[in-house]
Design a protein around this motif. Structure first.
Motif, PDB file in Angstrom:
ATOM      1  N   PRO A  36      44.633  40.976  40.408  1.00  0.00           N
ATOM      2  CA  PRO A  36      44.438  40.842  41.863  1.00  0.00           C
ATOM      3  C   PRO A  36      45.508  41.569  42.694  1.00  0.00           C
ATOM      4  CG  PRO A  36      44.220  38.703  40.763  1.00  0.00           C
ATOM      5  CD  PRO A  36      44.661  39.672  39.724  1.00  0.00           C
ATOM      6  N   HIS A  37      46.712  41.739  42.140  1.00  0.00           N
ATOM      7  CA  HIS A  37      47.771  42.408  42.908  1.00  0.00           C
ATOM      8  C   HIS A  37      47.882  43.906  42.598  1.00  0.00           C
ATOM      9  CE1 HIS A  37      50.027  38.262  43.187  1.00  0.00           C
ATOM     10  NE2 HIS A  37      48.836  38.247  43.736  1.00  0.00           N
ATOM     11  N   ALA A  38      46.978  44.418  41.780  1.00  0.00           N
ATOM     12  CA  ALA A  38      47.074  45.826  41.367  1.00  0.00           C
ATOM     13  C   ALA A  38      46.977  46.778  42.564  1.00  0.00           C
ATOM     14  CB  ALA A  38      45.998  46.163  40.334  1.00  0.00           C
ATOM     15  N   ALA A  39      46.059  46.491  43.481  1.00  0.00           N
ATOM     16  CA  ALA A  39      45.868  47.380  44.637  1.00  0.00           C
ATOM     17  C   ALA A  39      47.119  47.433  45.503  1.00  0.00           C
ATOM     18  CB  ALA A  39      44.668  46.920  45.461  1.00  0.00           C
ATOM     19  N   ALA A  40      47.714  46.277  45.742  1.00  0.00           N
ATOM     20  CA  ALA A  40      48.915  46.222  46.580  1.00  0.00           C
ATOM     21  C   ALA A  40      50.067  46.963  45.911  1.00  0.00           C
ATOM     22  CB  ALA A  40      49.303  44.771  46.850  1.00  0.00           C
ATOM     23  N   LEU A  41      50.187  46.813  44.596  1.00  0.00           N
ATOM     24  CA  LEU A  41      51.258  47.503  43.884  1.00  0.00           C
ATOM     25  C   LEU A  41      51.051  49.007  43.941  1.00  0.00           C
ATOM     26  CD1 LEU A  41      52.704  46.540  40.396  1.00  0.00           C
ATOM     27  CD2 LEU A  41      52.521  48.876  41.174  1.00  0.00           C
ATOM     28  N   LEU A  42      49.835  49.441  43.668  1.00  0.00           N
ATOM     29  CA  LEU A  42      49.540  50.879  43.670  1.00  0.00           C
ATOM     30  C   LEU A  42      49.764  51.479  45.058  1.00  0.00           C
ATOM     31  CD1 LEU A  42      48.548  53.291  41.990  1.00  0.00           C
ATOM     32  CD2 LEU A  42      46.214  52.678  42.649  1.00  0.00           C
ATOM     33  N   ALA A  43      49.420  50.707  46.092  1.00  0.00           N
ATOM     34  CA  ALA A  43      49.581  51.200  47.468  1.00  0.00           C
ATOM     35  C   ALA A  43      51.021  51.590  47.750  1.00  0.00           C
ATOM     36  CB  ALA A  43      49.106  50.135  48.456  1.00  0.00           C
ATOM     37  N   GLU A  44      51.969  50.899  47.098  1.00  0.00           N
ATOM     38  CA  GLU A  44      53.390  51.226  47.309  1.00  0.00           C
ATOM     39  C   GLU A  44      53.749  52.588  46.729  1.00  0.00           C
ATOM     40  OE1 GLU A  44      56.729  48.653  47.091  1.00  0.00           O
ATOM     41  OE2 GLU A  44      55.464  47.023  46.307  1.00  0.00           O
ATOM     42  N   GLY A  90      37.930  42.873  33.551  1.00  0.00           N
ATOM     43  CA  GLY A  90      37.136  42.060  34.468  1.00  0.00           C
ATOM     44  C   GLY A  90      37.839  41.845  35.794  1.00  0.00           C
ATOM     45  N   GLU A  91      39.082  42.273  35.922  1.00  0.00           N
ATOM     46  CA  GLU A  91      39.804  42.144  37.190  1.00  0.00           C
ATOM     47  C   GLU A  91      39.714  43.443  37.980  1.00  0.00           C
ATOM     48  OE1 GLU A  91      41.024  39.233  38.126  1.00  0.00           O
ATOM     49  OE2 GLU A  91      40.357  38.454  36.185  1.00  0.00           O
ATOM     50  N   HIS A  92      40.009  43.354  39.267  1.00  0.00           N
ATOM     51  CA  HIS A  92      40.189  44.560  40.072  1.00  0.00           C
ATOM     52  C   HIS A  92      41.360  45.320  39.444  1.00  0.00           C
ATOM     53  CE1 HIS A  92      40.197  46.696  44.114  1.00  0.00           C
ATOM     54  NE2 HIS A  92      41.295  47.131  43.553  1.00  0.00           N
ATOM     55  N   GLY A  93      41.213  46.617  39.288  1.00  0.00           N
ATOM     56  CA  GLY A  93      42.323  47.352  38.704  1.00  0.00           C
ATOM     57  C   GLY A  93      42.027  48.818  38.550  1.00  0.00           C
ATOM     58  N   PHE A 150      31.859  34.835  29.862  1.00  0.00           N
ATOM     59  CA  PHE A 150      32.350  33.476  29.700  1.00  0.00           C
ATOM     60  C   PHE A 150      33.084  33.034  30.967  1.00  0.00           C
ATOM     61  CE2 PHE A 150      31.363  33.020  25.262  1.00  0.00           C
ATOM     62  CZ  PHE A 150      31.451  34.297  24.737  1.00  0.00           C
ATOM     63  N   LEU A 151      33.639  34.029  31.654  1.00  0.00           N
ATOM     64  CA  LEU A 151      34.419  33.798  32.864  1.00  0.00           C
ATOM     65  C   LEU A 151      33.770  34.647  33.961  1.00  0.00           C
ATOM     66  CD1 LEU A 151      37.101  32.273  33.242  1.00  0.00           C
ATOM     67  CD2 LEU A 151      38.256  34.436  32.930  1.00  0.00           C
ATOM     68  N   VAL A 152      33.547  34.075  35.134  1.00  0.00           N
ATOM     69  CA  VAL A 152      32.975  34.872  36.214  1.00  0.00           C
ATOM     70  C   VAL A 152      34.099  35.328  37.131  1.00  0.00           C
ATOM     71  CG1 VAL A 152      31.367  34.874  38.141  1.00  0.00           C
ATOM     72  CG2 VAL A 152      30.813  33.611  36.083  1.00  0.00           C
ATOM     73  N   ARG A 153      34.238  36.635  37.266  1.00  0.00           N
ATOM     74  CA  ARG A 153      35.315  37.181  38.096  1.00  0.00           C
ATOM     75  C   ARG A 153      34.742  38.034  39.197  1.00  0.00           C
ATOM     76  NH1 ARG A 153      39.028  34.505  38.117  1.00  0.00           N
ATOM     77  NH2 ARG A 153      40.617  36.092  38.498  1.00  0.00           N
ATOM     78  N   GLU A 154      35.339  37.959  40.354  1.00  0.00           N
ATOM     79  CA  GLU A 154      34.954  38.866  41.440  1.00  0.00           C
ATOM     80  C   GLU A 154      35.905  40.035  41.384  1.00  0.00           C
ATOM     81  OE1 GLU A 154      33.817  35.785  44.784  1.00  0.00           O
ATOM     82  OE2 GLU A 154      34.892  37.538  45.570  1.00  0.00           O
ATOM     83  N   LYS A 155      35.373  41.241  41.321  1.00  0.00           N
ATOM     84  CA  LYS A 155      36.281  42.398  41.329  1.00  0.00           C
ATOM     85  C   LYS A 155      36.425  42.914  42.738  1.00  0.00           C
ATOM     86  CE  LYS A 155      36.105  45.457  37.992  1.00  0.00           C
ATOM     87  NZ  LYS A 155      35.649  46.358  36.920  1.00  0.00           N
TER      88      LYS A 155
END
Lengths: 370, 126
Positions: A152-160, A198-201, A365-370
């Motif tokens: 979930p924090h990948a976008a914020a990290l990459l933005a830096e 399965g995560e945003h990334g 098995f796990l539902v994730r929102e990307k």
């Protein structure tokens, strides 16, 4: 015995506590701080993986489009410049050579990412099939390092780290899109919104000689985003929770995409491709076995290779299984006869000679929102 | 600092504590560290027999299954039920709360084949 290969990121991972194991001929970290913690970090904060062992192959030339279209089961006509797709590649009898991602650079140049364990076989297969087309097939794997930044924090990290000139573009990227941009002082990084968790990334390609610098740049800003370095151990538990197949475990030359639940990447209407006739026959007859996800109803952890049985008779096999860190219970996948594939179907998983009851469940098995 | 001085050890990274004719068995710090996060422990039934060097159960981490080997022969007189609900104890306290089984010796001379703390330290160092 041949020596294990090391990626450009070996040194920085060794400096930072990586525990190395052999994987597909490479010396790769299976974990850093611990599998559970790393898995959890990817699901709730952000994790960084070295995936430089994966292969990259370029198909280029006046008939590159036709060549790729013939090689894969998915429809490459759906792609525009800067988009990517997931697909499998089959042999004549419908068996799966590999699963892979195709990135379209332009109608005459395609960048293809393949599994580390399949790199040589894929390259040989692609060269053989592409002989009839006016194009070249080049294995460029050694030219690239690849990093996966997931969570979930990948976008914020990459933005830096991305150059100010492309900040907005990167922030607006859709899933399965990609772009080339300056990142962390490097003139070229290919940023792809793809991943195996399965995560945003993102999956980030850098020149081999610059992979180390990119990794260190990510680590430097990582703390505030809760970054953990991640190994192959949690890479496997993350993808299994999403029921993403792992080549060699879940799919291989002995299985076709229709029984593997990958019919969604087989586009019969697009024209001819290797394996089409065989897969049409499978579709017409119906598959005999299906790849399902299941949970255990009694104590025990299913593992690759464990038999699946009904009334003492072996009817199938587990292809992947583990203790799911996010769910806190065992999960598994395997092939069962088609009539046992419906939700709620029960069968035994034979764990060290003991029959342990399991039930087919909805996947992922796990539902994730990307 | 080496392994606990009051225990004996095996090549398979089990420890053993002798209490008269009964021994307490678990796995070492080295073993739990190599395994990673333990998520499942399977132990034999109380009353069953175990044979030296044969497997008596399994310990599973997320990614792998490892056999547990009996350091001595005898009868299982107790098992640590707490490990069923809290397998992570193996990682947290391998020499204490994560004891696994107690064996009543059928052949006490087998104790002589076990490794002294210094020898086990040398094994895991080298």
């Amino acid at each position: 015995m041949t020596e294990l290969k090391r990626t450009p990121l070996y040194a920085v991972q060794a400096e930072n506590g990586g525990k190395f194991v052999p994987f597909a001929g490479w010396e790769m970290p299976v974990q850093f701080s611990g599998l559970m913690a790393e898995h959890q970090a990817v699901r709730t904060q952000v994790g960084l993986f070295d995936v430089s062992h994966m292969g990259e192959i370029i198909i280029e030339g006046p008939q590159a489009f036709d060549a790729v279209q013939f090689l894969i089961t998915n429809d490459v006509a759906k792609l525009s410049d800067g988009k990517a797709l997931y697909t499998v590649m089959c042999v004549e009898n419908g068996g799966i050579v590999d699963d892979l991602i195709v990135y379209r650079e332009n109608t005459q140049r395609f960048f293809i990412c393949v599994n580390a364990s399949r790199r040589a076989d894929d390259f040989a297969h692609m060269r053989a099939v592409c002989k009839r087309f006016d194009c070249t097939v080049t294995d460029v794997s050694d030219e690239y390092a690849q990093l996966a930044l997931q969570g979930p924090h990948a976008a914020a990290l990459l933005a830096e780290l991305v150059d100010a000139s492309v900040q907005a573009k990167v922030a607006a990227m859709e899933a399965f899109s990609w772009l080339d941009a300056p990142v962390a002082g490097l003139s070229w990084v290919r940023i792809a919104r793809t991943g195996y968790t399965g995560e945003h990334g993102y999956e980030l390609y850098a020149r081999s000689s610059e992979g180390d610098a990119l990794w260190r740049a990510i680590m430097r800003v990582g703390d505030k985003h809760g970054l953990l370095l991640c190994g192959l151990g949690c890479r496997d538990t993350l993808r299994l929770e999403m029921k993403y197949p792992l080549y060699g475990n879940d799919i291989d030359l002995e299985h076709n995409p229709l029984e593997a639940g990958l019919g969604w990447v087989v586009k019969f209407a697009k024209g001819d491709f290797v394996g089409k006739a065989a897969l049409e026959a499978v579709k017409a007859q119906g598959v005999a076995r299906k790849w399902v996800g299941f949970k255990m109803l009694d104590r025990g952890i299913p593992r690759h290779g464990y038999p699946i049985a009904v009334d003492g008779q072996e009817v199938g096999v587990v292809t992947s299984g583990t203790h799911s860190p996010s769910l806190g219970e065992p999960i598994g996948t395997g092939y069962v006869p088609a009539h046992l594939a419906a939700l709620g179907s029960r069968f035994d998983v034979v764990i060290r000679n003991k029959a342990v009851l399991a039930e087919v469940v909805k996947t992922p098995f796990l539902v994730r929102e990307k | 600092m080496g392994v606990p001085a009051n225990l004996l050890y095996t090549k398979e990274h089990e420890w053993l504590k002798q209490e008269g004719n009964v021994v307490v068995v678990g796995i070492t710090e080295h073993a739990q560290s190599a395994l990673g996060d333990v998520v499942y422990v399977e132990l034999p039934d109380v009353g069953s027999s175990v044979k030296k060097d044969a497997t008596f159960g399994t310990v599973e981490s997320v990614k792998a299954v490892s056999d547990l080997f009996a350091p001595v022969s005898g009868k299982v007189v107790a098992i640590n039920e707490a490990l069923t609900s809290s397998p992570e104890t193996v990682n947290q306290d391998p020499y204490g709360a994560a004891w696994m089984i107690k064996i009543e010796l059928s052949n006490p001379s087998e104790i002589n084949d076990l490794m002294a703390p210094g020898d086990y330290d040398a094994l895991i160092a080298g």
